[in-house]
Enzyme design. Sequence first.
Site, short mmCIF file in Angstrom:
data_model
loop_
_atom_site.label_atom_id
_atom_site.label_comp_id
_atom_site.label_asym_id
_atom_site.label_seq_id
_atom_site.Cartn_x
_atom_site.Cartn_y
_atom_site.Cartn_z
N LYS A 64 7.27 -5.43 22.38
CA LYS A 64 7.37 -7.21 22.29
C LYS A 64 8.19 -7.51 21.72
O LYS A 64 8.32 -8.51 21.39
CB LYS A 64 5.77 -7.04 21.85
CG LYS A 64 4.82 -6.69 22.92
CD LYS A 64 3.16 -7.24 22.60
CE LYS A 64 2.21 -6.29 23.08
NZ LYS A 64 0.83 -6.75 23.33
N ASP A 101 -1.37 -13.09 24.22
CA ASP A 101 -2.00 -12.40 24.10
C ASP A 101 -3.41 -12.83 23.23
O ASP A 101 -4.46 -12.77 23.33
CB ASP A 101 -1.65 -11.43 22.69
CG ASP A 101 -1.32 -9.97 23.65
OD1 ASP A 101 -1.37 -9.70 24.54
OD2 ASP A 101 0.33 -9.45 22.98
N ALA A 127 -2.81 -6.81 9.80
CA ALA A 127 -1.78 -7.46 9.64
C ALA A 127 -0.44 -6.84 10.60
O ALA A 127 0.62 -7.42 9.69
CB ALA A 127 -1.80 -7.19 8.21
N ALA A 130 -0.04 -7.08 16.00
CA ALA A 130 -1.64 -7.31 17.51
C ALA A 130 -2.05 -8.29 16.95
O ALA A 130 -2.45 -9.83 17.23
CB ALA A 130 -2.25 -6.34 17.71
N VAL A 153 -1.75 -5.43 1.23
CA VAL A 153 -2.26 -6.25 1.71
C VAL A 153 -0.89 -7.25 1.42
O VAL A 153 -1.16 -8.14 1.93
CB VAL A 153 -3.09 -6.47 0.25
CG1 VAL A 153 -2.45 -6.65 -1.65
CG2 VAL A 153 -3.84 -7.98 -0.20
N MET A 214 -9.92 -5.24 19.50
CA MET A 214 -8.96 -5.72 19.76
C MET A 214 -8.99 -4.32 20.75
O MET A 214 -7.86 -4.47 21.93
CB MET A 214 -7.39 -6.12 19.65
CG MET A 214 -7.87 -7.40 19.53
SD MET A 214 -6.71 -8.34 18.47
CE MET A 214 -5.04 -8.26 19.00
P1 ATR Z 1 0.06 -3.72 16.15
O1 ATR Z 1 1.50 -3.29 16.80
O2 ATR Z 1 -0.99 -2.94 16.76
O3 ATR Z 1 -0.57 -3.85 15.32
P2 ATR Z 1 1.68 -2.51 13.66
O4 ATR Z 1 2.48 -2.98 13.72
O5 ATR Z 1 2.08 -0.92 13.48
O6 ATR Z 1 0.78 -1.47 15.28
O7 ATR Z 1 0.15 -2.20 12.70
C1 ATR Z 1 -0.57 -1.85 12.43
C2 ATR Z 1 -2.36 -1.87 11.91
O8 ATR Z 1 -3.25 -1.14 11.84
C3 ATR Z 1 -1.44 -2.21 10.41
O9 ATR Z 1 -2.30 -3.91 9.87
C4 ATR Z 1 -2.19 -1.50 9.78
O10 ATR Z 1 -2.08 -1.65 8.41
P3 ATR Z 1 -0.59 -1.22 7.06
O11 ATR Z 1 0.02 -2.31 7.13
O12 ATR Z 1 -1.71 -1.15 5.67
O13 ATR Z 1 0.18 0.22 7.63
C5 ATR Z 1 -2.97 -1.03 10.50
N1 ATR Z 1 -4.08 0.38 9.90
C6 ATR Z 1 -3.31 1.16 10.92
N2 ATR Z 1 -4.25 2.64 10.81
C7 ATR Z 1 -4.80 1.86 9.60
C8 ATR Z 1 -5.82 3.26 9.29
N3 ATR Z 1 -6.76 4.20 9.65
N4 ATR Z 1 -6.89 2.17 8.60
C9 ATR Z 1 -6.63 0.43 7.79
N5 ATR Z 1 -5.67 0.26 8.56
C10 ATR Z 1 -4.77 1.12 9.79
#
Ligand code: ATR
Length: 268
Positions: A64, A101, A127, A130, A153, A214
């Site tokens: 994307k 989306d 964050a 998605a 954070v 989601m």
């Molecule tokens: P997407 O496009 O699906 O949002 P991404 O940009 O890789 O994929 O983001 C994944 C999100 O899921 C992030 O917010 C990630 O947290 P971090 O920024 O701290 O990495 C979160 N995430 C993934 N696995 C997680 C877990 N086991 N517990 C909490 N947050 C998780």
Amino acid sequence: MDRYAVVGNPISHSKSPLIHGMFAEQTGQRLAYERLEAPLDGFAETTRDFLQDGLGVNVTVPFKEQAWALVDERSAAAERAGAVNTIARRADGTLYGDNTDGKGLVRDISVNAGLALAGLRILLVGAGGAARGVIQPLLAAQPAQLCVVNRTVSKAEELATLFGDQGPISAAGMEWIEEPVDLIINATSASLGGKLPGINPSLIRPGHTWCYDMMYASEPTAFNRWAAEQGAAHCIDGLGMLVEQAAEAFLLWRGVRPDTAPVLKALR
Ligand code: ATR
């Protein structure tokens, strides 16, 4: 026949051809919609090739952001989201990118589930891409507060700064918030691995708080199972969002918005 496709990697499990096929039948539009797997290093080439003849594509994981870079012009929603999930080829050959989306999420919650978002306290968990894609449409629905929490954070804080001019948005770490909210939206990829994002259970007021994941699967997701155990009033998965974002894409391409209810019912 007018050709469309969904581009991703992997793509074999995508429900988009089925959804757009049902939309086409329902609205009497003649079109073909296929799955297109692009190599991880070949998104732009694969998409450009298809759009020589094809009229549009949907874009899914992990392309994307690359789609955002590929297009010639973007909708305001796509511009802010930093991601494009729908591309339309115009008559002059230029590529227009939208991100449907967030519209799909808001419509699924407010129309399909019947929860008015205005005045609500909403927690957005995650964050990444998605989460970023849905913030502007959520703020446009005028919640009292949208708090973004994330394991890392600083990424939540970046989003709060980026969208600060759009409405009441704040950021915090996962464990910091304890007051119950009205709606919790899980936009982390944790559900993919059957994991929980790690928010405080006291955020859910039993019988009151709605929870939305989601992600979707044939079984309830880990997050929705956890939310139900905490007494969430309603637990909703992302299948409706998938169908609604597809309907917005169909509208952009064909100028007609299909009725999503029978399609969602058939998929369930
Ligand atoms: P997407 O496009 O699906 O949002 P991404 O940009 O890789 O994929 O983001 C994944 C999100 O899921 C992030 O917010 C990630 O947290 P971090 O920024 O701290 O990495 C979160 N995430 C993934 N696995 C997680 C877990 N086991 N517990 C909490 N947050 C998780």
